[in-house]
Design a protein around this motif. Structure first.
Motif, PDB file in Angstrom:
ATOM      1  N   THR A  16       0.845  -1.194   0.000  1.00 35.48           N
ATOM      2  CA  THR A  16       0.000   0.000   0.000  1.00 35.48           C
ATOM      3  C   THR A  16       0.881   1.245   0.000  1.00 35.48           C
ATOM      4  OG1 THR A  16      -1.775  -1.097   1.221  1.00 35.48           O
ATOM      5  CG2 THR A  16      -1.723   1.304   1.285  1.00 35.48           C
ATOM      6  N   SER A  17       0.529   2.221  -0.814  1.00 39.80           N
ATOM      7  CA  SER A  17       1.310   3.457  -0.858  1.00 39.80           C
ATOM      8  C   SER A  17       0.377   4.657  -0.950  1.00 39.80           C
ATOM      9  CB  SER A  17       2.272   3.450  -2.046  1.00 39.80           C
ATOM     10  OG  SER A  17       1.561   3.384  -3.278  1.00 39.80           O
ATOM     11  N   TRP A  18       0.869   5.781  -0.540  1.00 46.07           N
ATOM     12  CA  TRP A  18       0.094   7.020  -0.636  1.00 46.07           C
ATOM     13  C   TRP A  18       1.023   8.221  -0.681  1.00 46.07           C
ATOM     14  CZ3 TRP A  18       0.358   4.142   3.846  1.00 46.07           C
ATOM     15  CH2 TRP A  18       0.847   4.786   4.991  1.00 46.07           C
ATOM     16  N   ILE A  19       0.463   9.328  -1.091  1.00 44.76           N
ATOM     17  CA  ILE A  19       1.225  10.580  -1.237  1.00 44.76           C
ATOM     18  C   ILE A  19       0.572  11.647  -0.374  1.00 44.76           C
ATOM     19  CG2 ILE A  19       1.874  12.434  -2.828  1.00 44.76           C
ATOM     20  CD1 ILE A  19       2.064  10.365  -5.043  1.00 44.76           C
ATOM     21  N   VAL A  20       1.393  12.417   0.307  1.00 40.11           N
ATOM     22  CA  VAL A  20       0.929  13.579   1.056  1.00 40.11           C
ATOM     23  C   VAL A  20       1.504  14.809   0.359  1.00 40.11           C
ATOM     24  CG1 VAL A  20       0.896  14.790   3.258  1.00 40.11           C
ATOM     25  CG2 VAL A  20       0.885  12.279   3.210  1.00 40.11           C
ATOM     26  N   ASP A  21       0.638  15.583  -0.286  1.00 41.13           N
ATOM     27  CA  ASP A  21       1.072  16.745  -1.064  1.00 41.13           C
ATOM     28  C   ASP A  21       0.601  18.014  -0.361  1.00 41.13           C
ATOM     29  OD1 ASP A  21       1.724  18.679  -2.910  1.00 41.13           O
ATOM     30  OD2 ASP A  21       0.911  17.599  -4.634  1.00 41.13           O
ATOM     31  N   GLN A  22       1.545  18.748   0.213  1.00 35.60           N
ATOM     32  CA  GLN A  22       1.232  20.004   0.886  1.00 35.60           C
ATOM     33  C   GLN A  22       1.876  21.181   0.152  1.00 35.60           C
ATOM     34  OE1 GLN A  22       2.426  19.196   5.006  1.00 35.60           O
ATOM     35  NE2 GLN A  22       0.333  18.597   5.485  1.00 35.60           N
ATOM     36  N   SER A  23       1.963  21.053  -1.177  1.00 33.34           N
ATOM     37  CA  SER A  23       2.555  22.099  -2.008  1.00 33.34           C
ATOM     38  C   SER A  23       1.622  23.295  -2.102  1.00 33.34           C
ATOM     39  CB  SER A  23       2.847  21.566  -3.408  1.00 33.34           C
ATOM     40  OG  SER A  23       3.648  20.411  -3.372  1.00 33.34           O
ATOM     41  N   GLY A  24       2.194  24.442  -2.410  1.00 30.12           N
ATOM     42  CA  GLY A  24       1.397  25.644  -2.601  1.00 30.12           C
ATOM     43  C   GLY A  24       2.202  26.896  -2.371  1.00 30.12           C
ATOM     44  N   ASN A  25       1.703  28.016  -2.882  1.00 32.03           N
ATOM     45  CA  ASN A  25       2.342  29.320  -2.668  1.00 32.03           C
ATOM     46  C   ASN A  25       3.826  29.324  -3.041  1.00 32.03           C
ATOM     47  OD1 ASN A  25      -0.088  30.365  -1.601  1.00 32.03           O
ATOM     48  ND2 ASN A  25       0.411  29.577   0.429  1.00 32.03           N
ATOM     49  N   GLY A  26       4.129  28.766  -4.204  1.00 24.51           N
ATOM     50  CA  GLY A  26       5.503  28.823  -4.698  1.00 24.51           C
ATOM     51  C   GLY A  26       6.441  27.773  -4.151  1.00 24.51           C
ATOM     52  N   HIS A  27       5.924  26.781  -3.445  1.00 23.42           N
ATOM     53  CA  HIS A  27       6.797  25.727  -2.951  1.00 23.42           C
ATOM     54  C   HIS A  27       6.203  24.359  -3.283  1.00 23.42           C
ATOM     55  CE1 HIS A  27       3.932  25.741   0.504  1.00 23.42           C
ATOM     56  NE2 HIS A  27       4.203  24.458   0.495  1.00 23.42           N
ATOM     57  N   THR A  28       7.083  23.395  -3.432  1.00 19.88           N
ATOM     58  CA  THR A  28       6.686  22.001  -3.625  1.00 19.88           C
ATOM     59  C   THR A  28       7.044  21.229  -2.365  1.00 19.88           C
ATOM     60  OG1 THR A  28       7.061  22.087  -6.015  1.00 19.88           O
ATOM     61  CG2 THR A  28       7.092  19.905  -4.981  1.00 19.88           C
ATOM     62  N   ASP A  29       6.103  20.468  -1.854  1.00 24.55           N
ATOM     63  CA  ASP A  29       6.333  19.666  -0.660  1.00 24.55           C
ATOM     64  C   ASP A  29       5.534  18.373  -0.792  1.00 24.55           C
ATOM     65  OD1 ASP A  29       5.948  18.665   2.174  1.00 24.55           O
ATOM     66  OD2 ASP A  29       7.266  20.366   2.530  1.00 24.55           O
ATOM     67  N   ILE A  30       6.206  17.299  -1.180  1.00 25.00           N
ATOM     68  CA  ILE A  30       5.534  16.037  -1.451  1.00 25.00           C
ATOM     69  C   ILE A  30       6.223  14.920  -0.681  1.00 25.00           C
ATOM     70  CG2 ILE A  30       4.908  14.362  -3.227  1.00 25.00           C
ATOM     71  CD1 ILE A  30       4.930  16.655  -5.249  1.00 25.00           C
ATOM     72  N   GLU A  31       5.442  14.191   0.110  1.00 27.17           N
ATOM     73  CA  GLU A  31       5.927  13.013   0.819  1.00 27.17           C
ATOM     74  C   GLU A  31       5.306  11.766   0.200  1.00 27.17           C
ATOM     75  OE1 GLU A  31       6.590  13.910   5.415  1.00 27.17           O
ATOM     76  OE2 GLU A  31       4.555  14.375   4.752  1.00 27.17           O
ATOM     77  N   ARG A  32       6.108  10.704   0.118  1.00 23.73           N
ATOM     78  CA  ARG A  32       5.635   9.418  -0.389  1.00 23.73           C
ATOM     79  C   ARG A  32       5.898   8.337   0.647  1.00 23.73           C
ATOM     80  NH1 ARG A  32       7.552  12.280  -4.809  1.00 23.73           N
ATOM     81  NH2 ARG A  32       6.118  12.343  -6.605  1.00 23.73           N
ATOM     82  N   TYR A  33       4.878   7.546   0.915  1.00 26.79           N
ATOM     83  CA  TYR A  33       4.984   6.457   1.882  1.00 26.79           C
ATOM     84  C   TYR A  33       4.543   5.154   1.237  1.00 26.79           C
ATOM     85  CZ  TYR A  33       5.336  10.157   5.409  1.00 26.79           C
ATOM     86  OH  TYR A  33       5.722  11.250   6.142  1.00 26.79           O
ATOM     87  N   GLU A  34       5.202   4.057   1.636  1.00 25.27           N
ATOM     88  CA  GLU A  34       4.805   2.724   1.171  1.00 25.27           C
ATOM     89  C   GLU A  34       4.970   1.727   2.310  1.00 25.27           C
ATOM     90  OE1 GLU A  34       5.774  -0.638  -2.274  1.00 25.27           O
ATOM     91  OE2 GLU A  34       6.902   1.250  -2.220  1.00 25.27           O
ATOM     92  N   VAL A  35       3.958   0.894   2.513  1.00 27.11           N
ATOM     93  CA  VAL A  35       4.016  -0.122   3.560  1.00 27.11           C
ATOM     94  C   VAL A  35       4.969  -1.228   3.113  1.00 27.11           C
ATOM     95  CG1 VAL A  35       2.734  -1.810   4.920  1.00 27.11           C
ATOM     96  CG2 VAL A  35       1.663   0.384   4.316  1.00 27.11           C
ATOM     97  N   MET A  36       6.035  -1.428   3.906  1.00 24.41           N
ATOM     98  CA  MET A  36       7.038  -2.442   3.578  1.00 24.41           C
ATOM     99  C   MET A  36       6.864  -3.711   4.406  1.00 24.41           C
ATOM    100  SD  MET A  36       8.548  -0.574   1.353  1.00 24.41           S
ATOM    101  CE  MET A  36       9.958  -1.594   0.942  1.00 24.41           C
ATOM    102  N   ALA A  37       6.331  -3.566   5.643  1.00 26.91           N
ATOM    103  CA  ALA A  37       6.162  -4.735   6.515  1.00 26.91           C
ATOM    104  C   ALA A  37       5.189  -4.380   7.623  1.00 26.91           C
ATOM    105  CB  ALA A  37       7.504  -5.175   7.102  1.00 26.91           C
ATOM    106  N   ILE A  38       4.589  -5.413   8.234  1.00 29.61           N
ATOM    107  CA  ILE A  38       3.662  -5.221   9.347  1.00 29.61           C
ATOM    108  C   ILE A  38       3.927  -6.320  10.379  1.00 29.61           C
ATOM    109  CG2 ILE A  38       1.928  -6.466   8.014  1.00 29.61           C
ATOM    110  CD1 ILE A  38       1.168  -3.855  10.747  1.00 29.61           C
TER     111      ILE A  38
END
Length: 263
Positions: free
Chosen positions: A166-188
């Motif tokens: 499972t993977s997802w992206i957290v995108d908090q970009s805006g106002n002239g900046h890029t801010d992107i986090e990417r997460y992926e479940v590797m183990a549980i």
């Protein structure tokens, strides 16, 4: 994206008086977390043309009645590099002062590591991990402090599945900046989820800042805290005619939690 804000912004977010003066100051922490931290930092500054010497024409000489012009040769690689490095170990202590109905937190965070001591700073943390604090305190917060309190956002993991892949992206970009986090479940394993982690940041400012971070994170979805993280980051910015590069390697491990059941 870390968004420094004034006390009023924290109050609007968390629904409290600005930074909870008075009652917060008098109360004991609701929860205290302690992380062992291992940090290595390498900072280099590159200046194009910084080692170029010579060039141009020297004053003419008269030799045996003949005028001879002199040209100085150009020496050096054309670039100058200076730098410094630091390797240290210590701890980060986080006191949770208030938890609100809208899943916000108010915390005090401080770092104690040789040659990297950071004083206590009060920070508001929104549910998604956005940080709010007095911008004059920005130099007092280290990269590792910002990372770990960001992951303390009570809605950080939320209802994301724990299925491997499972993977997802957290995108908090805006106002002239890029801010992107990417997460992926590797183990549980029980309530501990291991995540692959990557961050990309860019700012369209005169400094031309850009940064990347890659690593892994072990998150306890039952206790709603990160229990271990390791990452390497590279941050570059332009300073005048020079280019500053900061490389950081961090390992964080939760060593104490007043919410944890006694052994």
């Amino acid at each position: 994206m870390v968004r420094p804000g004034l006390a009023a912004a924290v109050a609007a977010l968390l629904g409290i008086a600005p930074l909870g003066a008075g009652a917060i100051e008098m109360s004991r922490p609701l929860r205290t977390l302690t992380y062992a931290v291992d940090v290595k930092v390498v900072n280099t500054m590159d200046t194009p043309g910084g080692t170029v010497a010579g060039g141009g024409t020297r004053p003419a000489l008269v030799v045996k009645g003949r005028v001879i012009s002199q040209t100085r040769g150009v020496t050096g690689s054309g670039d100058q590099r200076s730098g410094a490095s630091l390797t240290t170990k210590g701890s980060i202590t986080i006191d949770v002062l208030q938890a609100t109905e809208d899943a916000g937190l108010v915390v005090d965070v401080a770092e104690d590591a040789a040659d990297r001591v950071r004083p206590k700073v009060r920070v508001g943390i929104s549910s998604d991990g956005a940080l709010f604090y007095d911008p004059t305190n920005a130099p007092k917060l280290s990269e590792e402090e910002i990372a770990v309190i960001h992951w303390l956002g009570r809605g950080f993991y939320g209802d994301h599945p724990t299925t491997v892949g499972t993977s997802w992206i957290v995108d908090q970009s805006g106002n002239g900046h890029t801010d992107i986090e990417r997460y992926e479940v590797m183990a549980i394993a029980a309530s501990h989820v291991t995540l692959g982690y990557a961050l990309e940041q860019r700012m369209t400012l005169s400094s031309g800042y850009n940064g990347t971070r890659e690593g892994s994170l072990v998150y306890d979805i039952a206790m709603v805290v990160p229990i271990k993280a390791s990452f390497e980051s590279v941050a570059r910015r332009q300073v005048g005619e020079s280019y500053d590069t900061l490389r950081t390697a961090v390992t964080l491990t939760l060593t104490a939690d007043t919410f944890a059941a006694p052994h």
